[in-house]
Motif scaffolding. Structure first.
Motif, short mmCIF file in Angstrom:
data_model
loop_
_atom_site.label_atom_id
_atom_site.label_comp_id
_atom_site.label_asym_id
_atom_site.label_seq_id
_atom_site.Cartn_x
_atom_site.Cartn_y
_atom_site.Cartn_z
N THR B 99 0.85 -1.17 0.00
CA THR B 99 0.00 0.00 0.00
C THR B 99 0.89 1.23 0.00
O THR B 99 1.77 1.36 0.85
CB THR B 99 -0.90 0.03 1.24
N VAL B 100 0.66 2.09 -0.95
CA VAL B 100 1.44 3.31 -1.04
C VAL B 100 0.49 4.49 -1.01
O VAL B 100 -0.46 4.55 -1.79
CB VAL B 100 2.29 3.34 -2.34
N GLU B 101 0.77 5.39 -0.09
CA GLU B 101 -0.10 6.55 0.08
C GLU B 101 0.49 7.73 -0.69
O GLU B 101 1.66 8.07 -0.51
CB GLU B 101 -0.17 6.93 1.56
N LEU B 102 -0.33 8.32 -1.53
CA LEU B 102 0.10 9.47 -2.32
C LEU B 102 -0.75 10.69 -1.99
O LEU B 102 -1.96 10.58 -1.89
CB LEU B 102 -0.01 9.16 -3.81
N ALA B 148 4.38 12.72 -1.74
CA ALA B 148 3.50 13.87 -1.92
C ALA B 148 4.04 14.72 -3.05
O ALA B 148 5.26 14.81 -3.25
CB ALA B 148 3.45 14.68 -0.63
N MET B 149 3.11 15.36 -3.76
CA MET B 149 3.55 16.35 -4.72
C MET B 149 3.31 17.72 -4.12
O MET B 149 2.22 17.99 -3.62
CB MET B 149 2.77 16.23 -6.04
N ALA B 161 13.17 15.37 -1.27
CA ALA B 161 12.46 16.06 -2.36
C ALA B 161 13.16 15.79 -3.67
O ALA B 161 14.40 15.79 -3.72
CB ALA B 161 12.40 17.56 -2.10
N TRP B 162 12.36 15.54 -4.72
CA TRP B 162 12.90 15.32 -6.04
C TRP B 162 12.11 16.15 -7.03
O TRP B 162 10.88 16.14 -7.02
CB TRP B 162 12.80 13.83 -6.41
N LYS B 163 12.83 16.87 -7.89
CA LYS B 163 12.15 17.71 -8.87
C LYS B 163 11.33 16.81 -9.80
O LYS B 163 11.80 15.75 -10.23
CB LYS B 163 13.18 18.50 -9.67
N PHE B 164 10.13 17.28 -10.10
CA PHE B 164 9.20 16.44 -10.88
C PHE B 164 8.86 17.11 -12.21
O PHE B 164 8.95 16.49 -13.27
CB PHE B 164 7.96 16.17 -10.04
N ALA B 165 8.41 18.38 -12.15
CA ALA B 165 8.02 19.07 -13.39
C ALA B 165 8.07 20.56 -13.16
O ALA B 165 7.76 21.04 -12.07
CB ALA B 165 6.60 18.66 -13.80
N TYR B 271 7.41 21.73 -9.60
CA TYR B 271 6.75 20.76 -8.73
C TYR B 271 7.78 19.71 -8.31
O TYR B 271 8.66 19.35 -9.09
CB TYR B 271 5.58 20.08 -9.45
N HIS B 272 7.64 19.28 -7.06
CA HIS B 272 8.54 18.26 -6.52
C HIS B 272 7.73 17.10 -5.97
O HIS B 272 6.60 17.27 -5.50
CB HIS B 272 9.41 18.82 -5.39
N LEU B 273 8.33 15.93 -6.02
CA LEU B 273 7.81 14.80 -5.27
C LEU B 273 8.58 14.74 -3.96
O LEU B 273 9.82 14.89 -3.95
CB LEU B 273 7.99 13.49 -6.05
#
Lengths: 308, 308
Positions: B99-102, B148-149, B161-165, B271-273
DNA sequence: GAGGGGGCATACGCTCAGCGTATGGCCGGT
DNA sequence: ACCGGCCATACGCTGAGCGTATGCCCCCTC
């Protein structure tokens, strides 16, 4: 946790599960919830169906947790305990009041403290006062109270002591009595009624002596067994009483009592507030000490023109 | 813990309380439980009456926890999280699912993720996704999700944190709308319908400003309370909406949305994840992060001719 | 092996806890 | 002053949860 509501079929599922796990049977859990055994049985079945796995093995001896059931039970137990502790703590904190025990005379409480109890509760909303009431001369041990009023620290050396008020005494009566009978010194022999306090521990002649001439002791007198009642009789116009300023300061300020003579007795001694060393000296106790002292000093200032 | 059932008026009290505390209003908590606002209001009132104390201060802006409410909320949050983790663990272990919570926006889930859910399940057959859906600007704590985004890591420094878009915005509409009404810049004054998102946290003029001339703001407009619905209305040919590329990249690639203007707004932000440090960083979480990022990069490459 | 006690599970019917609707009052923003 | 959004409450409805009745199973004792 929003997710929890979605993971269980109903809010009561986990309560039922926890009870059944702890009690080891549907019947015992049912008794705890004041429901019947089928109700618990259905509740557990509903939870297992929702989760898609068995939490208990059923047997003739009741319920036995499966491995998954044990995992869940540990978590539920810890989680519920966390919540229960917080619930208990906030309910207790909300209703918790400071109880402060005071050892005071009946006269002081009745005629000095009770008239300002409303202001006391405003200033100390969380304090619940308990009184050890002493009828007559302030005396006796006070090891089991937070704050006591006594004459001198010598009575119980092992205590904190703070000066509260000087011992100053004057004859007092109601204004109506004064108008009708005149002051204590004037008037014909035996014209007054002396209101006495029948206290074997106190030599009232010692106080009355300086206040009236020798023949004045022929006055009629009424004796009461409680000083608070003595003062009440004086306020009712029944005669002249000795007024210890530490007790009658409020009444003098309000005019419900007036001096019945220009004479005063200052013994040189002082009333003290005391706290036993064997008992925790709480902040709230010190705050109440300060409050009582401040109020007394204000009263004394207010009636200075009557007592000097 | 048998005691818990006796400390609360009903089993669902704490679920209702937790939701109201987390959401900050009866209405929002009600939506989460699929009930109406009065139902939550009564539930909270019942709990407070039972405990004999206030858990919330009520106001025109919703509910604010009292100090006691905060104490209880922390405990309930922790307690429920403990239970929820165990529930998820035993269900996952049983079904061999992760189970992964987003924590994602409704627009992103509806228009970017759901269209590729089939591919997601192909790539992650043992993953069960759970969503914390955010209607409107991405915000709020995410300590209890896996991924989380959010716009910038500054919101919650204690996280990975990782850059997403990049944040890139352009007006979008359906192809049919464009054929009929022409681009946003041309045509007579007020010829277009702007589809607005009624989000008090976001200054839409900030985005619309650079995209249309001053007088163009006289266009008719329709406001929606959810960005996913705004985009759906645009797809239905009802007008022109702002298109965040991070959300509409799939729709632009498919042609269900087309640019309504040659103008773009590149804010320079991204946006970051993010993953909270207080939560285990699972391999599957990292794999999903990589999958989401790869999919987004592929989308952006695919529509590069539309966004530059 | 038979009988009895004690456990759980399920069908059926009942009821009230919890719900929605309608509405009022309050607060904050314009 | 007006409007929108919030919470609180009265009233009436309904189905979740209950009890009762009953059946089945297991274990222990004789």
């Amino acid at each position: 946790m929003a997710g929890l509501g979605r993971l269980i079929p109903s809010a009561r599922s986990l309560l039922v599960f926890e009870a059944a796990a702890r009690c080891g049977s549907c019947g015992a859990a049912a008794r705890e919830f004041n429901v019947t055994q089928p109700s618990v049985s259905r509740g557990i079945a509903q939870l297992e169906a929702h989760l898609g796995l068995a939490l208990f093995n059923r047997g003739a001896r009741g319920l036995v947790l499966t491995e998954e059931g044990k995992t869940l039970y540990r978590a539920v137990n810890e989680g519920f305990e966390r919540v229960e502790s917080a619930l208990a703590a906030i309910v207790a904190a909300r209703t918790q009041k400071h109880t402060v025990e005071l050892s005071l005379s009946t006269g002081f409480v009745a005629h000095w403290l009770i008239p300002r109890m409303q202001r006391f509760h405003r200033d100390f909303p969380t304090v619940d006062l308990r009184f050890q009431l002493i009828s007559g001369t302030l005396r006796g041990p006070f090891g089991n109270v937070d704050l006591a009023m006594r004459m001198q620290p010598g009575e119980d050396a092992d205590c904190h002591a703070w000066k509260f008020a000087p011992e100053l005494v004057l004859p007092v009566c109601s204004a109506a009595y004064l108008r009708e009978h005149g002051p204590l010194e004037g008037g014909p022999e035996g014209a007054h009624t002396l209101l006495l306090f029948a206290d074997p521990l106190q030599d009232f002649a010692h106080y009355w002596g300086p206040l009236v001439s020798a023949h004045a002791l022929s006055h009629a007198s009424i004796a009461f067994s409680d000083y608070a009642v003595v003062l009440q009789a004086a306020m009712n116009g029944q005669g002249i009483a000795l007024g210890w300023v530490s007790v009658v300061s409020h009444a003098l300020g309000e005019g419900t009592l007036v001096p019945a003579s220009s004479r005063r007795v200052a013994t040189g001694r002082a009333y003290h507030l005391m706290a036993p060393r064997g008992r925790p000296l709480k902040d709230v106790t010190l705050a109440i000490r300060d409050w009582l002292t401040t109020e007394m000093q204000a009263d004394i200032a207010r009636i200075r023109h009557l007592t000097t």
